[in-house]
Design a protein around this motif. Sequence first.
Motif, mmCIF file in Angstrom:
data_model
loop_
_atom_site.group_PDB
_atom_site.id
_atom_site.type_symbol
_atom_site.label_atom_id
_atom_site.label_comp_id
_atom_site.label_asym_id
_atom_site.label_seq_id
_atom_site.Cartn_x
_atom_site.Cartn_y
_atom_site.Cartn_z
ATOM 1 N N ILE A 147 16.730 -22.274 7.541
ATOM 2 C CA ILE A 147 16.528 -20.846 7.735
ATOM 3 C C ILE A 147 17.323 -20.013 6.741
ATOM 4 N N GLY A 148 16.709 -18.995 6.303
ATOM 5 C CA GLY A 148 17.327 -18.316 5.191
ATOM 6 C C GLY A 148 17.408 -16.862 5.596
ATOM 7 N N ASP A 149 17.680 -16.106 4.692
ATOM 8 C CA ASP A 149 17.693 -14.415 4.749
ATOM 9 C C ASP A 149 16.641 -13.662 3.789
ATOM 10 N N ARG A 150 16.163 -12.855 4.472
ATOM 11 C CA ARG A 150 15.168 -11.798 3.728
ATOM 12 C C ARG A 150 15.651 -10.481 3.871
ATOM 13 N N TYR A 151 15.630 -9.912 2.505
ATOM 14 C CA TYR A 151 15.785 -8.546 2.215
ATOM 15 C C TYR A 151 14.391 -7.803 1.845
ATOM 16 N N ALA A 152 14.219 -6.555 2.622
ATOM 17 C CA ALA A 152 13.083 -6.038 2.339
ATOM 18 C C ALA A 152 12.813 -4.681 2.516
ATOM 19 N N VAL A 153 11.881 -3.900 2.086
ATOM 20 C CA VAL A 153 11.694 -2.522 2.094
ATOM 21 C C VAL A 153 10.300 -2.393 3.009
ATOM 22 N N ASP A 154 10.377 -1.414 3.927
ATOM 23 C CA ASP A 154 9.028 -1.313 4.873
ATOM 24 C C ASP A 154 8.650 0.140 4.766
ATOM 25 N N VAL A 155 7.496 0.432 4.404
ATOM 26 C CA VAL A 155 6.969 1.823 4.479
ATOM 27 C C VAL A 155 5.422 1.794 5.302
ATOM 28 N N GLY A 156 5.378 2.948 6.056
ATOM 29 C CA GLY A 156 4.238 2.751 6.947
ATOM 30 C C GLY A 156 4.229 4.173 7.799
ATOM 31 N N VAL A 157 3.013 4.285 8.465
ATOM 32 C CA VAL A 157 2.823 5.407 9.380
ATOM 33 C C VAL A 157 2.848 5.144 11.013
ATOM 34 N N GLY A 158 3.216 6.005 11.942
ATOM 35 C CA GLY A 158 3.167 5.832 13.330
ATOM 36 C C GLY A 158 2.810 7.093 13.940
ATOM 37 N N PHE A 159 2.857 6.803 15.150
ATOM 38 C CA PHE A 159 2.521 8.015 15.978
ATOM 39 C C PHE A 159 3.299 7.841 17.408
#
Length: 247
Positions: A147-159
């Motif tokens: 198991i390792g590490d992940r670094y991310a950016v998330d962009v999206g929409v919601g309500f």
Amino acid sequence: MKYFASMILLMCLQAKAGIADYEYLPFLDENLKIGLGMSYSKLEANSDVGNYYLLSAANPRLEVSYSSPVKDYYRHRFSMAVEQELFRPENDTFVLKNREARTAAFLSWEPVWLNEDKNFERHFKFMLKSGSIISELPNTFTVNGDIGDRYAVDVGVGFTWYGLTVSKFPLGFLAEVLYSQTLFDHSANSVYNGLSYRIGIEFEFKKRSLFSGWGMRAYYEYDDLKNDYSHVVDKEIGLIFSKATVF
């Protein structure tokens, strides 16, 4: 005829009262919310010897969020969370090399727009996050995974839709779809982009009650990400108890 007119008047008064109840939704106040709770995570990936599953123990989770005042049907929301994860293989045939506790976290900003009745909001979401990911997969020569590490950016929409229970306690239903892009990872199998789906139900005690400001939130998150071999799925379900301080 008089009876019919009286019924119409009574129905109108009840409808008015129902609309007025929404003015007391605590979600609309400027507030700082702190929550503690538990969650469970599951990592899934395809391998040469079948699907490889990793299950977590109970994950303690801390959440903090700030919602600005509503001005001209617009507001900002800032959120962060930190949780500790401890994984093990679902199938005892496989071995997980690294069994140490891991830390997952995120920091997000949401510009939010509300409708005129202030019972429905739309928002964009921008989020930086770190989390656990399957780094190595078992194969026909070894039963070891890692198991390792992940670094991310998330962009999206919601309500979010706000309503009232039968007892007129405030209730919110949230749904989001985000595009997740890996910034970098510490993984033997590189992890790329994917989609993240989130739903949640939030319940709060109404104002002017003994438990005013207290609430709870149940949520489910599903990340489907591409990797070198095929794809990896990260699922999480949790329950958070929170206290909101209204300004």
